[in-house]
Design a protein around this motif. Sequence first.
Motif, short mmCIF file in Angstrom:
data_model
loop_
_atom_site.label_atom_id
_atom_site.label_comp_id
_atom_site.label_asym_id
_atom_site.label_seq_id
_atom_site.Cartn_x
_atom_site.Cartn_y
_atom_site.Cartn_z
N LEU A 316 0.82 -1.20 0.00
CA LEU A 316 0.00 0.00 0.00
C LEU A 316 0.86 1.26 0.00
CD1 LEU A 316 -2.83 1.27 0.18
CD2 LEU A 316 -2.65 1.08 2.68
N GLY A 317 1.94 1.22 0.79
CA GLY A 317 2.81 2.38 0.87
C GLY A 317 3.52 2.67 -0.44
N VAL A 318 4.08 1.63 -1.06
CA VAL A 318 4.78 1.83 -2.34
C VAL A 318 3.80 2.26 -3.42
CG1 VAL A 318 6.13 0.72 -4.15
CG2 VAL A 318 6.63 0.21 -1.76
N GLY A 319 2.63 1.66 -3.44
CA GLY A 319 1.62 2.05 -4.42
C GLY A 319 1.21 3.51 -4.27
N THR A 320 1.06 3.94 -3.03
CA THR A 320 0.70 5.34 -2.76
C THR A 320 1.80 6.28 -3.22
OG1 THR A 320 -0.62 4.68 -0.83
CG2 THR A 320 0.05 6.99 -0.96
N ILE A 321 3.06 5.91 -2.93
CA ILE A 321 4.20 6.73 -3.37
C ILE A 321 4.19 6.86 -4.89
CG2 ILE A 321 6.72 6.75 -3.60
CD1 ILE A 321 6.82 5.46 -0.79
N GLN A 322 3.97 5.75 -5.59
CA GLN A 322 3.96 5.78 -7.05
C GLN A 322 2.87 6.69 -7.61
OE1 GLN A 322 4.07 1.28 -7.74
NE2 GLN A 322 5.23 2.04 -9.48
N VAL A 323 1.66 6.52 -7.11
CA VAL A 323 0.54 7.28 -7.66
C VAL A 323 0.68 8.77 -7.34
CG1 VAL A 323 -1.95 7.63 -7.56
CG2 VAL A 323 -1.03 5.31 -7.58
N VAL A 324 1.02 9.09 -6.11
CA VAL A 324 1.15 10.51 -5.72
C VAL A 324 2.27 11.18 -6.50
CG1 VAL A 324 1.74 12.07 -3.82
CG2 VAL A 324 0.15 10.17 -3.44
N SER A 325 3.43 10.50 -6.60
CA SER A 325 4.55 11.10 -7.33
C SER A 325 4.22 11.27 -8.80
CB SER A 325 5.82 10.26 -7.16
OG SER A 325 5.64 8.96 -7.70
N ALA A 326 3.51 10.28 -9.38
CA ALA A 326 3.12 10.39 -10.79
C ALA A 326 2.22 11.59 -11.01
CB ALA A 326 2.43 9.11 -11.24
N LEU A 327 1.24 11.79 -10.14
CA LEU A 327 0.31 12.91 -10.29
C LEU A 327 1.04 14.25 -10.17
CD1 LEU A 327 -2.74 11.60 -8.23
CD2 LEU A 327 -2.53 11.76 -10.73
N ILE A 328 1.97 14.33 -9.23
CA ILE A 328 2.73 15.59 -9.05
C ILE A 328 3.61 15.85 -10.26
CG2 ILE A 328 4.54 16.71 -7.69
CD1 ILE A 328 3.40 15.27 -5.22
N LEU A 329 4.32 14.82 -10.73
CA LEU A 329 5.23 14.99 -11.86
C LEU A 329 4.47 15.31 -13.15
CD1 LEU A 329 7.72 12.06 -11.13
CD2 LEU A 329 8.23 14.51 -11.02
N ILE A 330 3.33 14.67 -13.35
CA ILE A 330 2.51 14.96 -14.53
C ILE A 330 2.06 16.41 -14.52
CG2 ILE A 330 0.27 14.49 -15.62
CD1 ILE A 330 0.68 11.53 -14.84
N THR A 331 1.65 16.89 -13.36
CA THR A 331 1.20 18.27 -13.23
C THR A 331 2.34 19.26 -13.50
OG1 THR A 331 -0.45 17.61 -11.59
CG2 THR A 331 0.14 19.95 -11.67
N LEU A 332 3.54 18.93 -12.99
CA LEU A 332 4.68 19.83 -13.13
C LEU A 332 5.32 19.79 -14.54
CD1 LEU A 332 6.51 19.26 -9.71
CD2 LEU A 332 5.10 21.22 -10.38
N LEU A 333 5.37 18.58 -15.13
CA LEU A 333 6.13 18.43 -16.37
C LEU A 333 5.29 18.33 -17.64
CD1 LEU A 333 8.70 15.76 -15.07
CD2 LEU A 333 9.13 18.19 -15.43
N LEU A 334 4.15 17.69 -17.55
CA LEU A 334 3.41 17.36 -18.78
C LEU A 334 2.12 18.13 -18.97
CD1 LEU A 334 3.81 13.44 -18.64
CD2 LEU A 334 5.28 15.10 -19.79
N LYS A 335 1.51 18.57 -17.90
CA LYS A 335 0.21 19.23 -18.02
C LYS A 335 0.40 20.64 -18.56
CE LYS A 335 -4.13 19.61 -15.49
NZ LYS A 335 -4.80 19.42 -14.18
#
Length: 336
Positions: A316-335
Amino acid sequence: MKIKDILPGLVASIVIAVVSQLAAQFVPALGAATIAILLGILLGNTVLRQPQLGKGTKFAESKLLEYSVMLLGATMTVQTIGQVGGLGIVFILCQMTITIVGALWLGNRLGFDQSVRMLMAGGNAVCGSSAIASIAPVIEADEDAKGTVITLVNLMGTVLMLTLPWLGISLFGSNVVLKGALIGGTLQSVGQVVAAASMVNQTTVQFATIFKIMRIMMLVVVVLIFGRLHQKSLENELAEDAVVSGNGNGHWLPWYVAGFLILCAINSLVSLPAIIGTTAHTISSWFEIIALAAIGLRLNLVNFLKAGKRLALYGLGVGTIQVVSALILITLLLKR
């Protein structure tokens, strides 16, 4: 090892794989890989506990996964990276780095040994079972650790596979690139990526697959890094205790990872015929599903459940890290 010794366990694994492929036609959201490992666990802890199956399931678990990894190289080219641009590459590199660091840190906090932490980090950051199979020999991980982590990664991947499409739709609307980045940059196996993206639309499948392939192409780098870290760990133990346990040979790059790299390079330079890539992909997928069935058959469910709370927290912890980091990086880099 004689053929007659491995045949019973290998046949059992193949039968489960075939049943899983058929079942996946009716439950595509789960996929054949997840069904295979779950069915293997169920049968391996009930009616298929015979000792004579052991050699065959071990062969399927180790050798078929190795061939599966190698054949993946014939299905991709380095030119694929250009389709998502420089920021897409930065996104994947950052996402993988955060996943690896986060998995290693969290695993340490939860008290898992180094081999489990590395397998968990590589499996989630790169490509699930294939990455775990590639990393296990260079860090001298035992079979129990490999089987446990593969099971956990696949179960966690199934949960994310069923939830990420809806999260992507709610956050990114009609932007297929961003939805593809979320799914392809987070989910563990290629099958899970395709299944999840298919819940959105075919264009999302294309972009998600590209992002996923970029992660797979980093497999060799991750194996080399973890091999170096393991060697340093052994050297430190040697310096402190003058004793190194295990039987490592200092090789950081297994033959099948080298094969993966060679096939990818050949396909990038000469563009292999489509039939070769399609055949390699089909064989690789079948080998992986048979191997996952074998892993399920070999998994001791009692021991797995004994560590259930810690494993659940880790997944659960690793999955949360992956999803949260992906959302932040997508917002910062790709959106945009």
